[in-house]
Design an enzyme around this catalytic site. Structure first.
Site, short mmCIF file in Angstrom:
data_model
loop_
_atom_site.label_atom_id
_atom_site.label_comp_id
_atom_site.label_asym_id
_atom_site.label_seq_id
_atom_site.Cartn_x
_atom_site.Cartn_y
_atom_site.Cartn_z
CD GLN A 1 43.38 40.84 38.80
OE1 GLN A 1 42.49 40.36 39.65
NE2 GLN A 1 42.89 41.44 37.72
CE LYS B 1 40.22 43.82 37.54
NZ LYS B 1 39.93 43.28 36.42
NE ARG C 1 42.73 44.17 30.43
CZ ARG C 1 42.78 44.45 31.45
NH1 ARG C 1 43.76 44.38 32.25
NH2 ARG C 1 41.84 43.97 32.52
CG ASP D 1 40.85 49.86 35.40
OD1 ASP D 1 40.48 49.44 36.33
OD2 ASP D 1 41.80 49.32 34.73
NE ARG E 1 47.00 43.97 37.23
CZ ARG E 1 47.07 44.61 38.23
NH1 ARG E 1 48.53 45.01 38.54
NH2 ARG E 1 46.18 45.29 38.87
N GLY E 2 46.56 46.95 35.16
CA GLY E 2 46.34 48.00 35.87
C GLY E 2 46.66 49.60 35.00
CB ALA E 3 44.39 52.35 34.61
O1 MRU Z 1 42.20 44.01 35.22
P1 MRU Z 1 43.30 44.68 36.02
O2 MRU Z 1 44.28 43.92 36.88
O3 MRU Z 1 44.10 45.69 34.87
O4 MRU Z 1 42.33 45.90 36.74
C1 MRU Z 1 43.07 46.82 37.52
C2 MRU Z 1 42.38 47.68 38.41
O5 MRU Z 1 41.16 47.38 38.46
C3 MRU Z 1 42.96 48.91 39.13
O6 MRU Z 1 42.23 48.86 40.52
C4 MRU Z 1 43.09 50.04 38.19
O7 MRU Z 1 43.42 49.76 37.09
C5 MRU Z 1 43.87 51.04 38.97
S1 MRU Z 1 45.43 50.69 38.96
C6 MRU Z 1 46.22 51.92 39.62
#
Ligand code: MRU
Length: 367
Positions: free
Chosen positions: A203, A255, A90, A244, A53-55
């Site tokens: 997270q 988030k 997603r 994201d 996860r994470g963009a």
């Molecule tokens: O739902 P997630 O855990 O994928 O959400 C992640 C986030 O919101 C991060 O802050 C975002 O993707 C930036 S990651 C460098």
């Protein structure tokens, strides 16, 4: 970055060169397990179920997912199928769309026989580029932490508040919001991090706290509601979060709960920085409220995972039996509440003018 002192990335080509390996982030911080992805369906599942996860890491995994699809069947039909399966995994992180668009534009004109190698090479490049981008974000963001250290008379650690996990676990390496913290730490600037637990999936408590611990960075996990109080009492020098998707006008989708932190920071004159790689900018959008917000399963809200004192990892229900849970996964912070954007190309205002000053190659046609 490191796990038990060993340098690692979050996604890498398997030792036999036929698949990719990832860290199963749903198991952290209790267990460290890796998972092998051999098919596009497995890659999409890893994204949807948040093993990755994470963009930026979603983008890199999707790029490899396209390559895995081309390995088994490089036909036009399977190219379209792979694109669709990954696109639907997603909706919010635009890096996913960016990575599969990139792969499709490279692969579509090629003969089927040439597609697997081209897709695999581009996926490796995307992963390597992410590492370089995040390292550069860290260098630019470190200067902001250094300035806060100067402002505090170099008399105490800089207190940084972050939300969710935008650390190395959310990218291929380094992270976005956490990269400046790692770079500051390496440069000998003392930093302490307030880590929002980040309900519902935690997270912050599960991932950010774990990776900061692996790197010896002082941190404290706080409930999501504590940030405003800490800011009112001068205990936060600056906030840094990830994103994201950021519109070309500087609105930031991140988030759920990020917006409330930005509101509190605004009211308390605490700088609120957003760290982002170029592929997280959606140049087609001029308004954050046009970003699709993922709605996840209500059980993520009504249930929680944790470890018992006997070491068993269990799920427990925390809401009254029969109560429904609402689970929007992201929110939008308007650009006016963002002090600066930290990118791999430098720091800019959260505005179209600011972003265009760093990315002048973007076509005016997006206007
Ligand atoms: O739902 P997630 O855990 O994928 O959400 C992640 C986030 O919101 C991060 O802050 C975002 O993707 C930036 S990651 C460098």
């Amino acid at each position: 970055m490191k796990v038990n002192g060993m340098p690692m990335r979050t996604i890498w080509v398997s030792s036999d060169g036929q698949a990719v390996d990832i860290i199963d982030q749903t198991k952290l911080p209790f267990e460290f397990e890796t998972v092998r992805l051999e098919t596009v369906e497995e890659a999409a599942h890893a994204i949807f179920d948040m093993l990755v996860r994470g963009a930026p890491l979603i983008g890199a995994t999707a790029a490899y997912g396209m390559a895995l699809a081309m390995k088994s069947d490089p036909s036009d039909a399977n190219l379209d199928h792979a694109y669709k399966v990954l696109f639907e995994a997603r909706p919010t992180a635009v890096n996913l769309r960016w990575a599969i668009d990139e792969q499709k534009s490279i692969l579509a004109p090629l003969s089927p026989e040439a597609r697997f190698e081209a897709a695999w090479n581009r996926a490796r490049e995307i992963a390597d580029e992410d590492v370089a981008i995040c390292s550069a974000i860290g260098d630019h963001g470190k200067d902001l932490i250094a300035a806060a250290f100067e402002k505090a008379g170099k008399s105490r650690p800089v207190n940084v508040l972050t939300h969710c996990n935008a650390g190395w676990l959310a990218t291929v390496d380094w992270g976005t919001a956490i990269a400046p913290i790692y770079k500051a730490h390496e440069a000998g600037i003392p930093v302490h991090v307030w880590v929002d637990e980040t309900r519902p999936r935690n997270q912050g408590a599960s991932l950010t706290a774990w990776e900061l611990g692996q790197h010896g960075i002082p941190h404290t996990v706080i409930v999501d509601n504590a940030g405003g109080h800490l800011m009112q009492h001068g205990k936060v020098d600056l906030c840094i979060v990830g994103t994201d998707r950021t519109t070309r006008t500087g609105d930031v989708c991140n988030k759920i709960g990020t917006y409330l932190k930005a509101l509190a920071a605004h009211d308390n004159h605490v700088p609120f920085y957003v760290a982002l790689p170029g592929p997280t900018i959606d140049w087609t959008l001029d308004d954050g409220f046009k970003i699709p917000i993922e709605e996840r399963d209500e059980t993520e809200v009504t249930w929680m995972n944790g470890m018992t004192s006997s070491g068993e990892v269990v799920g427990v229900r925390i809401a009254a039996d029969g109560s429904k849970g609402g689970n929007p996964a992201f929110d939008v912070t308007p650009s006016r509440m963002v002090s600066k954007l930290i990118t791999e190309r430098g720091v800019c205002e959260a505005s179209e003018t600011g972003l265009r000053s760093l990315y002048p190659e973007q076509p005016e046609a997006w206007k």
